[in-house]
Write an enzyme that holds these catalytic residues in place. Structure first.
Site, PDB file in Angstrom:
ATOM      1  CG  HIS A 352      -2.221   0.686   1.001  1.00 44.69           C
ATOM      2  ND1 HIS A 352      -2.330   2.004   0.590  1.00 44.69           N
ATOM      3  CD2 HIS A 352      -3.500   0.242   1.120  1.00 44.69           C
ATOM      4  CE1 HIS A 352      -3.603   2.335   0.491  1.00 44.69           C
ATOM      5  NE2 HIS A 352      -4.338   1.281   0.800  1.00 44.69           N
ATOM      6  NE  ARG A 357      -7.873   3.168   3.458  1.00 47.24           N
ATOM      7  CZ  ARG A 357      -9.159   3.062   3.766  1.00 47.24           C
ATOM      8  NH1 ARG A 357      -9.795   4.077   4.329  1.00 47.24           N
ATOM      9  NH2 ARG A 357      -9.817   1.935   3.520  1.00 47.24           N
ATOM     10  CG  PHE A 377      -6.858  -4.986  -3.229  1.00 46.29           C
ATOM     11  CD1 PHE A 377      -6.738  -4.117  -4.295  1.00 46.29           C
ATOM     12  CD2 PHE A 377      -7.180  -6.315  -3.495  1.00 46.29           C
ATOM     13  CE1 PHE A 377      -6.938  -4.539  -5.603  1.00 46.29           C
ATOM     14  CE2 PHE A 377      -7.388  -6.758  -4.802  1.00 46.29           C
ATOM     15  CZ  PHE A 377      -7.263  -5.864  -5.844  1.00 46.29           C
ATOM     16  CD  GLU A 378      -7.425  -0.188   2.134  1.00 46.15           C
ATOM     17  OE1 GLU A 378      -6.977   0.968   1.967  1.00 46.15           O
ATOM     18  OE2 GLU A 378      -8.501  -0.426   2.726  1.00 46.15           O
ATOM     19  CG  ASN A 379      -2.872  -8.361   4.731  1.00 39.96           C
ATOM     20  OD1 ASN A 379      -2.847  -8.281   5.948  1.00 39.96           O
ATOM     21  ND2 ASN A 379      -2.784  -9.509   4.081  1.00 39.96           N
TER      22      ASN A 379
END
Length: 540
Positions: A352, A357, A377-379
């Site tokens: 990312h 985030r 994606f968003e780990n």
């Protein structure tokens, strides 16, 4: 004395560069952010991380990149005025197609703000930039043939379609003809070209044989940069493909670069693995993935050879002379209290370009629960490399109160989204707040979650978590603050966290990490605060 590996733990595909008396090595980072690690040394013995240059969205955005994609094989160089970094952002590598986008960035200082990149091409991976004596620059990469039937002739190598060369400039980009200048040796899987010039010859090193035990550094030369290139009398300069583990602890050698010192000494970097054998199983595993080593070389008849070269002339040594009378830095405890507002340089995160985030550092490491264990994606995972065969890692989860089984946070021993252990504080309706150990035992074909041992109810308040790794074994435990350690799940198989586990070494080729994690698949972003993280090596 130099002790190999010089960059222990996951530090693959070393590109070697000298500027005056300063030496730099750039290594691959794959899906880990920021992209590319650059280490510095003046003695070739001890190395310090000085830069991760691909640190903003304009340079790198890997959201959605599969495991073992992202940054492959950077090339670091200096043209007398500034540093140049060439890199590939790989978007896919499973199957016939490879989406491999190649870029160049530059900076006057190694640790400065690197410029927005020039896009170059996408015809293959492992790009390189050569600065010739007349000021012209040449761009190289291997060409990927998704149809097969490439130059190698061996079906296993048929997609590796030779090394492309084309002139490049920052003002114009690629210019002039693009030529396939080197097909590779019979070993095949020819990639990672690097050119250097010496005594009227252009020398090209390539990596061949894949990322496993057949890996090698191959050398060819030509009087003209466009070729034709003739192969080294031995084909390879560095290889352990014919040397069993019983004769050399250094294995899987290949993919490196040549550098001369100001006084004419000659060194070559290489990637390597240090396999261990799991009790009762004949297979070997490299728990720290692909590491960086270095060897001293000599010239004979205008060809490069290892100075000593082990049983067949191509096997690197575990120890060799450096440039100064210094000792390697001994293992040391690294204890982080997360007291400031900056993430220490030991740590990276996944994919990312906007880390706010995923986490923030402010009187603690506040992990923001995002997508699931397997997200590309968003780990929300922050971790550091494993650098020793035997070590303990501890962390304190200071503040976390999950309210649904869709929320969890804790300690992870991690290879990729399909190979990991997670010791988590979660929630079960019939138990309440509890500790549980979760494992994913393979990649792609076997990605089911396994719950190991009992889920143990714990009271509110801080929780300390620990993993003890001893070569092929890992044990997890926890305790409420000030309490006694409680083991969870017994002794587990640490070789799961290796290249060779799952589908094997050619399907995943990064390395082992230990870190912290938070998940909230309700979408509410529940935070977990960690106050401490300790990495405690027990030996080499």
């Amino acid at each position: 004395m130099i002790q190999n590996p010089i960059l222990p733990g996951f530090n693959a595909d070393p590109s070697f560069c000298r500027v005056g008396d300063d030496y730099y090595i750039a290594t691959s980072t794959f899906e880990w952010y920021p992209g590319v690690q650059i280490h510095h040394s003046r003695d070739l013995v001890n190395w310090t991380l000085v830069s991760r240059p691909l640190n903003r969205e304009s340079l790198l955005d890997m959201r959605g990149n599969p495991d073992s994609c992202g940054i492959w094989a950077p090339c670091l160089s200096h043209d007398g005025e500034k540093f140049w970094l060439v890199y590939t952002d790989v978007k896919r590598f499973v199957g016939k197609f490879k989406d491999t986008h190649n870029y160049i960035t530059a900076c006057e200082t190694i640790d400065g703000d690197w410029c927005d990149p020039w896009y170059v091409n996408s015809s293959g991976f492992d790009p390189s930039l050569f600065h010739d004596d007349d000021g012209r620059k040449y761009f190289m990469n291997m060409q990927w043939n998704h149809r097969g039937a490439g130059t190698g002739g061996n079906p296993a190598n048929s997609s590796f379609d030779g090394i492309l060369l084309q002139e490049w400039s920052p003002e114009i980009g690629l210019t002039g003809p693009v030529e396939m200048v080197y097909e590779g040796s019979p070993l095949g899987l020819t990639e990672a070209p690097h050119i250097f010039k010496r005594g009227g010859y252009y020398y090209m090193t390539t990596a061949e044989g894949g990322t496993g035990y057949n890996h090698a550094v191959t050398l060819a030369r030509a009087k003209n940069i466009w070729g034709p290139y003739e192969d080294h009398p031995d084909l390879h300069v560095i290889s352990t493909q014919n040397t069993p583990v019983t004769k050399s602890a250094i294995q899987r050698t290949g993919h490196g670069q040549y550098v001369e010192t100001p006084d004419g000494q000659v060194y070559h970097t290489f990637l390597m693995g240090r396999p261990i054998q799991k009790a009762g199983v004949g297979r070997f595993y490299c728990p720290m993935g692909r590491e960086t080593g270095i060897e001293r070389c000599v010239w004979r008849d205008d060809w490069l050879y290892l100075e000593e070269g082990g049983p067949d002339g191509m096997v690197p040594r575990e120890t060799l002379p450096g440039l100064a009378d210094v000792d390697p830095t001994p293992p040391r405890d690294v204890i982080t209290e997360f007291a400031g507002t900056t993430l220490p340089s030991d740590f990276q995160w996944l994919r990312h370009p906007h880390p706010d985030r995923l986490f923030r550092v402010d009187n603690g490491l506040h992990m923001i629960g995002r997508e699931s264990f397997g997200s590309w994606f968003e780990n929300a995972l922050v971790a550091r490399r494993q650098e020793h065969f035997t070590f303990t890692v501890e962390t304190t989860l200071k503040d976390y109160q999950p309210t649904t089984y869709q929320q969890a946070a804790g300690l992870t021993y991690y290879y990729n989204t399909h190979k990991f252990y997670k010791l988590l504080v979660g929630f079960e309706p019939d138990i309440g707040r509890c500790v549980q150990l979760i494992c994913c035992p393979g990649d792609w074909q076997n990605n089911d979650l396994i719950w190991i041992g009992d889920k143990v109810a714990i009271p509110d308040g801080p929780v300390e978590m620990r993993a003890d790794v001893d070569h092929a074994a890992v044990r997890f435990s926890f305790r409420p603050a000030g309490g006694d350690w409680t083991p969870v799940g017994g002794t587990q198989d640490a070789t799961l966290i290796s290249d060779e586990a799952g589908r094997g070494e050619h399907c995943s080729f990064t390395g082992a990490f230990v870190g912290v994690y938070a998940m909230d698949i309700t979408g509410q972003g529940k935070e977990a605060t960690f106050s401490r993280f300790a990495y405690l090596p027990k030996g080499a």
